[in-house]
Design a protein around this motif. Structure first.
Motif, PDB file in Angstrom:
ATOM      1  N   LEU A  79     -85.157 -11.130  31.172  1.00 19.93           N
ATOM      2  CA  LEU A  79     -84.074 -12.104  31.102  1.00 19.93           C
ATOM      3  C   LEU A  79     -82.764 -11.366  30.906  1.00 19.93           C
ATOM      4  CD1 LEU A  79     -82.912 -14.995  30.857  1.00 19.93           C
ATOM      5  CD2 LEU A  79     -83.348 -14.843  28.384  1.00 19.93           C
ATOM      6  N   VAL A  80     -81.792 -11.641  31.771  1.00 22.44           N
ATOM      7  CA  VAL A  80     -80.446 -11.091  31.650  1.00 22.44           C
ATOM      8  C   VAL A  80     -79.492 -12.257  31.403  1.00 22.44           C
ATOM      9  CG1 VAL A  80     -78.608  -9.793  32.773  1.00 22.44           C
ATOM     10  CG2 VAL A  80     -81.005  -9.181  33.191  1.00 22.44           C
ATOM     11  N   THR A  81     -78.834 -12.257  30.266  1.00 17.62           N
ATOM     12  CA  THR A  81     -77.965 -13.374  29.917  1.00 17.62           C
ATOM     13  C   THR A  81     -76.542 -13.152  30.432  1.00 17.62           C
ATOM     14  OG1 THR A  81     -77.271 -12.451  27.781  1.00 17.62           O
ATOM     15  CG2 THR A  81     -79.312 -13.745  27.810  1.00 17.62           C
ATOM     16  N   GLY A  82     -75.832 -14.267  30.604  1.00 17.47           N
ATOM     17  CA  GLY A  82     -74.419 -14.205  30.952  1.00 17.47           C
ATOM     18  C   GLY A  82     -74.145 -13.579  32.305  1.00 17.47           C
ATOM     19  N   ILE A  83     -74.865 -14.020  33.336  1.00 17.08           N
ATOM     20  CA  ILE A  83     -74.696 -13.395  34.648  1.00 17.08           C
ATOM     21  C   ILE A  83     -73.290 -13.687  35.191  1.00 17.08           C
ATOM     22  CG2 ILE A  83     -75.474 -15.268  36.188  1.00 17.08           C
ATOM     23  CD1 ILE A  83     -76.573 -11.556  36.278  1.00 17.08           C
ATOM     24  N   GLY A  84     -72.729 -12.702  35.828  1.00 17.29           N
ATOM     25  CA  GLY A  84     -71.356 -12.794  36.330  1.00 17.29           C
ATOM     26  C   GLY A  84     -70.537 -11.610  35.895  1.00 17.29           C
TER      27      GLY A  84
ATOM     28  N   ALA B 286     -73.048 -22.382  40.069  1.00 20.65           N
ATOM     29  CA  ALA B 286     -72.693 -21.566  41.236  1.00 20.65           C
ATOM     30  C   ALA B 286     -73.052 -20.101  41.008  1.00 20.65           C
ATOM     31  CB  ALA B 286     -71.207 -21.710  41.537  1.00 20.65           C
ATOM     32  N   LYS B 287     -72.823 -19.605  39.783  1.00 20.56           N
ATOM     33  CA  LYS B 287     -73.175 -18.224  39.481  1.00 20.56           C
ATOM     34  C   LYS B 287     -74.691 -18.025  39.495  1.00 20.56           C
ATOM     35  CE  LYS B 287     -69.030 -16.938  36.884  1.00 20.56           C
ATOM     36  NZ  LYS B 287     -68.482 -16.419  35.607  1.00 20.56           N
ATOM     37  N   LEU B 288     -75.441 -19.031  39.067  1.00 19.22           N
ATOM     38  CA  LEU B 288     -76.898 -18.929  39.117  1.00 19.22           C
ATOM     39  C   LEU B 288     -77.379 -18.805  40.557  1.00 19.22           C
ATOM     40  CD1 LEU B 288     -78.012 -21.582  36.454  1.00 19.22           C
ATOM     41  CD2 LEU B 288     -77.918 -19.099  36.202  1.00 19.22           C
ATOM     42  N   GLU B 289     -76.768 -19.560  41.462  1.00 21.19           N
ATOM     43  CA  GLU B 289     -77.145 -19.484  42.862  1.00 21.19           C
ATOM     44  C   GLU B 289     -76.814 -18.117  43.449  1.00 21.19           C
ATOM     45  OE1 GLU B 289     -78.936 -21.487  44.870  1.00 21.19           O
ATOM     46  OE2 GLU B 289     -79.330 -22.492  42.965  1.00 21.19           O
ATOM     47  N   ARG B 290     -75.662 -17.581  43.084  1.00 25.78           N
ATOM     48  CA  ARG B 290     -75.285 -16.254  43.580  1.00 25.78           C
ATOM     49  C   ARG B 290     -76.234 -15.186  43.039  1.00 25.78           C
ATOM     50  NH1 ARG B 290     -68.878 -15.313  43.415  1.00 25.78           N
ATOM     51  NH2 ARG B 290     -69.543 -13.539  44.681  1.00 25.78           N
ATOM     52  N   ALA B 291     -76.691 -15.374  41.796  1.00 22.32           N
ATOM     53  CA  ALA B 291     -77.656 -14.424  41.226  1.00 22.32           C
ATOM     54  C   ALA B 291     -78.983 -14.488  41.961  1.00 22.32           C
ATOM     55  CB  ALA B 291     -77.852 -14.719  39.742  1.00 22.32           C
ATOM     56  N   ARG B 292     -79.407 -15.677  42.336  1.00 25.96           N
ATOM     57  CA  ARG B 292     -80.651 -15.799  43.110  1.00 25.96           C
ATOM     58  C   ARG B 292     -80.521 -15.081  44.444  1.00 25.96           C
ATOM     59  NH1 ARG B 292     -80.390 -21.147  40.813  1.00 25.96           N
ATOM     60  NH2 ARG B 292     -82.142 -21.511  39.373  1.00 25.96           N
TER      61      ARG B 292
ATOM     62  N   LYS C 109     -63.512 -15.882  35.043  1.00 25.45           N
ATOM     63  CA  LYS C 109     -63.547 -16.340  36.437  1.00 25.45           C
ATOM     64  C   LYS C 109     -64.354 -15.420  37.341  1.00 25.45           C
ATOM     65  CE  LYS C 109     -58.905 -18.438  36.271  1.00 25.45           C
ATOM     66  NZ  LYS C 109     -57.537 -18.372  36.859  1.00 25.45           N
ATOM     67  N   GLN C 110     -64.517 -14.177  36.934  1.00 26.04           N
ATOM     68  CA  GLN C 110     -65.067 -13.185  37.848  1.00 26.04           C
ATOM     69  C   GLN C 110     -66.579 -13.288  37.993  1.00 26.04           C
ATOM     70  OE1 GLN C 110     -64.327 -12.640  34.740  1.00 26.04           O
ATOM     71  NE2 GLN C 110     -65.542 -10.992  33.858  1.00 26.04           N
ATOM     72  N   PHE C 111     -67.054 -12.910  39.172  1.00 31.07           N
ATOM     73  CA  PHE C 111     -68.473 -12.680  39.402  1.00 31.07           C
ATOM     74  C   PHE C 111     -68.552 -11.279  39.970  1.00 31.07           C
ATOM     75  CE2 PHE C 111     -72.499 -12.722  41.665  1.00 31.07           C
ATOM     76  CZ  PHE C 111     -73.321 -13.432  40.816  1.00 31.07           C
ATOM     77  N   GLY C 112     -68.677 -10.309  39.113  1.00 30.50           N
ATOM     78  CA  GLY C 112     -68.641  -8.921  39.518  1.00 30.50           C
ATOM     79  C   GLY C 112     -67.392  -8.236  39.011  1.00 30.50           C
ATOM     80  N   LYS C 113     -67.087  -7.109  39.589  1.00 32.78           N
ATOM     81  CA  LYS C 113     -66.016  -6.250  39.076  1.00 32.78           C
ATOM     82  C   LYS C 113     -64.669  -6.543  39.737  1.00 32.78           C
ATOM     83  CE  LYS C 113     -66.431  -2.796  36.922  1.00 32.78           C
ATOM     84  NZ  LYS C 113     -66.141  -2.450  35.520  1.00 32.78           N
TER      85      LYS C 113
END
Length: 373
Positions: A186-191, A217-223, A353-357
């Motif tokens: 489990l990885v928490t706080g994805i994004g 939306a971030k969960l979908e991007r993680a999938r 707001k970010q998803f990634g760097k």
């Protein structure tokens, strides 16, 4: 004249102040023995940089360039074979100094520091040119773009230690990764960058990786990046929802990689196997958290982890190269002196707001090395 990005000192209490960014002109440095001069192409932000501007990080400098993540080309080499063989090579900077290989922590904690806006070491990626010891560089994996290369160092190192060294235990990762394939993570706080790196590393190792976020939306991007499942941590029963997603043949978590703290023990203790590991690299929810007797009875291990050693950095970069992993880049702005745009990157961090760097393009990898002399 070369430029550097620094912070300007103004009055204010830690946590209330917000130091403004400034561009200063600096002389072009000259490499000494076993040093190289790097033309910086891209540099990336971390939460640490926001904390520096709020004076919530120890040992900050108002003179040394900001940013610990950098990618560039070696354009000049000082005397010494270690430096000379790097001439013309694309490299990424080691994001910290003073920790060689000790598995438990820096050999001398007083000499350990992340670079960029730090008082202990002058290095920083937020500048046109940087002089760096030749042994504090890694060749950039050839499959990475310039923004991706800058996005890798600090979050990749932190995630590698949190998941591999602390989560699975030193020596657990074989060349084939068979020893950890099929484990549930489990990885928490994805994004955030560390969480995304941990997700990518876990997927490359053959693990079943699950994630949490406040954003569907971030969960979908993680999938899309390989996560097997995920839940919104704003839901009151997210731990029960996660339990329902775990595979029947292995209906428990082996490792939790967390950067928030808070109620992570209470939420995951029932999901973890006996002897499972909670690896915590940050506590953004608060500086204290509860430890439950239930965790004691299940022999759960709570392991703090921060940054990583030079040896772990080398291993992480090689793993990225071998598995062709591409760090996730959220947004790129052009120009080190484009302070309004750079401030906008800091706002992305402040508001999650970010998803990634978040990356600054300072120069093109194809640009002549003699510019800004």
């Amino acid at each position: 004249m070369p430029q550097a990005l620094t912070i300007k000192k103004v009055d204010g209490k830690p946590g209330q102040v917000y130091y403004p960014l400034q561009i200063v002109e600096v002389p072009k440095p000259k490499p000494g023995p076993n040093e190289v001069l790097i033309r910086i192409h891209t540099a990336a932000l971390n939460h640490r940089d926001l904390f520096i501007r709020q004076h919530l990080y120890p040992g900050i400098s108002f003179a040394n360039p900001l940013l610990s993540d950098g990618f560039g080309t070696v354009v000049e080499a000082g005397p010494g074979p270690d430096a000379q063989h790097l001439l013309g090579k694309k490299v990424i900077l080691t994001p910290s100094r003073g920790w060689l290989a000790a598995p438990d922590g820096p050999e001398d904690p007083a000499r350990f520091s992340v670079i960029g806006g730090a008082a202990l070491y002058p290095a920083g990626a937020g500048q046109d040119f940087a002089v760096v010891p030749a042994d504090e560089l890694e060749l950039a994996p050839a499959h990475l773009s310039a923004p991706e290369a800058a996005a890798l160092p600090l979050v990749g190192l932190t995630a590698w230690r949190a998941l591999v060294t602390k989560g699975f235990g030193s020596g657990a990762i074989s060349s084939s990764a068979d020893s950890v394939a099929g484990r549930n993570v489990l990885v928490t706080g994805i994004g955030g960058g560390v969480a995304l790196s941990a997700l990518q590393f876990g997927v490359a190792l053959g693990c079943n990786v699950y994630v949490t976020s406040s954003s569907a939306a971030k969960l979908e991007r993680a999938r899309a990046l390989g996560a097997r499942g995920g839940v919104c941590y704003t839901d009151a029963a997210w731990d029960k929802q996660l339990a329902a997603q775990l595979p029947r043949e292995r209906p428990y978590l082996d490792v939790v990689v967390d950067g928030a703290g808070g109620d992570v023990v209470a939420r995951t203790v029932r999901l973890l196997r006996a002897g499972g590991v909670i690896s915590i690299y940050g506590m953004t929810a608060g500086p204290k958290m509860d430890w439950l007797m239930q965790a004691v009875m299940k022999n759960i291990e709570l392991r703090g982890t921060t940054m990583g050693s030079r040896a772990e950095f080398r291993d992480m970069v090689e793993f990225v190269r071998k598995h062709q992993i591409r760090p996730v880049v959220s947004r790129v702005v052009k120009g080190l002196d484009n302070l309004q745009a750079v401030d906008g990157l800091f706002d992305d961090i402040r508001h999650g707001k970010q998803f990634g760097k978040l990356v600054i393009e300072i120069s093109s990898p194809d640009e002549e090395s003699g510019s800004k002399l």
